[in-house]
Design an enzyme around this catalytic site. Sequence first.
Site, PDB file in Angstrom:
ATOM      1  N   TYR A 117      -0.294 -11.752  -3.523  1.00  0.00           N
ATOM      2  CA  TYR A 117      -0.625 -10.319  -3.516  1.00  0.00           C
ATOM      3  C   TYR A 117      -0.578  -9.745  -4.939  1.00  0.00           C
ATOM      4  CZ  TYR A 117      -0.227  -5.303  -2.792  1.00  0.00           C
ATOM      5  OH  TYR A 117      -0.408  -3.945  -2.859  1.00  0.00           O
ATOM      6  N   GLU A 118       0.409 -10.176  -5.725  1.00  0.00           N
ATOM      7  CA  GLU A 118       0.561  -9.662  -7.085  1.00  0.00           C
ATOM      8  C   GLU A 118      -0.297 -10.412  -8.099  1.00  0.00           C
ATOM      9  OE1 GLU A 118       4.723  -9.388  -8.092  1.00  0.00           O
ATOM     10  OE2 GLU A 118       4.978  -7.648  -6.785  1.00  0.00           O
ATOM     11  N   VAL A 155       5.933  -6.633   2.445  1.00  0.00           N
ATOM     12  CA  VAL A 155       5.550  -6.606   3.856  1.00  0.00           C
ATOM     13  C   VAL A 155       4.150  -7.191   3.934  1.00  0.00           C
ATOM     14  CG1 VAL A 155       5.076  -5.135   5.856  1.00  0.00           C
ATOM     15  CG2 VAL A 155       6.979  -4.567   4.307  1.00  0.00           C
ATOM     16  N   GLY A 174       6.029   1.144   9.376  1.00  0.00           N
ATOM     17  CA  GLY A 174       7.427   1.522   9.197  1.00  0.00           C
ATOM     18  C   GLY A 174       8.339   0.400   8.734  1.00  0.00           C
ATOM     19  N   GLY A 213       8.399  -1.314   5.782  1.00  0.00           N
ATOM     20  CA  GLY A 213       8.880  -1.067   4.421  1.00  0.00           C
ATOM     21  C   GLY A 213       9.913   0.039   4.397  1.00  0.00           C
ATOM     22  N   ASN A 244      -0.353  -0.922  -8.538  1.00  0.00           N
ATOM     23  CA  ASN A 244      -0.030  -0.890  -7.108  1.00  0.00           C
ATOM     24  C   ASN A 244       0.092   0.563  -6.620  1.00  0.00           C
ATOM     25  OD1 ASN A 244       0.877  -1.331  -4.521  1.00  0.00           O
ATOM     26  ND2 ASN A 244       2.383  -2.867  -5.102  1.00  0.00           N
ATOM     27  N   TYR A 266       6.538   5.343  -2.707  1.00  0.00           N
ATOM     28  CA  TYR A 266       7.828   5.565  -3.359  1.00  0.00           C
ATOM     29  C   TYR A 266       8.011   7.030  -3.743  1.00  0.00           C
ATOM     30  CZ  TYR A 266       7.773   0.457  -3.911  1.00  0.00           C
ATOM     31  OH  TYR A 266       7.709  -0.889  -3.696  1.00  0.00           O
TER      32      TYR A 266
END
Length: 171
Positions: free
Chosen positions: A28-29, A94, A102, A104, A131, A138
């Site tokens: 993913y990263e 996730v 929900g 995360g 991201n 956040y």
Amino acid sequence: MAAAFHIRPATKADVQTLLDLILALAVYEKAAESAQATAELLTRNLFEDSFAHALLAFTGPASEPGAPVGMALYFFNFSTWTGRPGLYLEDLFVKPEHRNLGVGKALFAQLAKIAQEKNCARMDWQVLTWNEPSIRFYEDVLKAKPMGEWQGMRLEEEGIENLKKIASKPN
């Protein structure tokens, strides 16, 4: 109605699950080649030496665990300013097909509970600047504050070795 997912601390028996989630996070990263964790390293560093801890999220209720859908890997640090420990979230992941359900938020809530139990003054983590979905979550949902005045720095193995050589040279 049965719970859609549940969270529990990882155990030695979960090492392969953790490795699978770590690889999924690395993909993913866009850094799959950087994932160097092994079962032996995780076993030693998480469950024998306890340098870090992990939470796992699974589908279904705890009484009938289903598929793994997420993880949070964290450790404790110390703040010279507050004189208290802090909880540092190294990674939270996730699986994409389980996002916005929900999971995360529940992982963060469990981390907050742990931080309070350990009398932590704060929780810290980093997020990649690209991201945007995570940054919005956040800031908007968790009300986390970006630490723009700080720049992360890192020495990897070669740099550590070079520093050791520099430090051993006489002035």
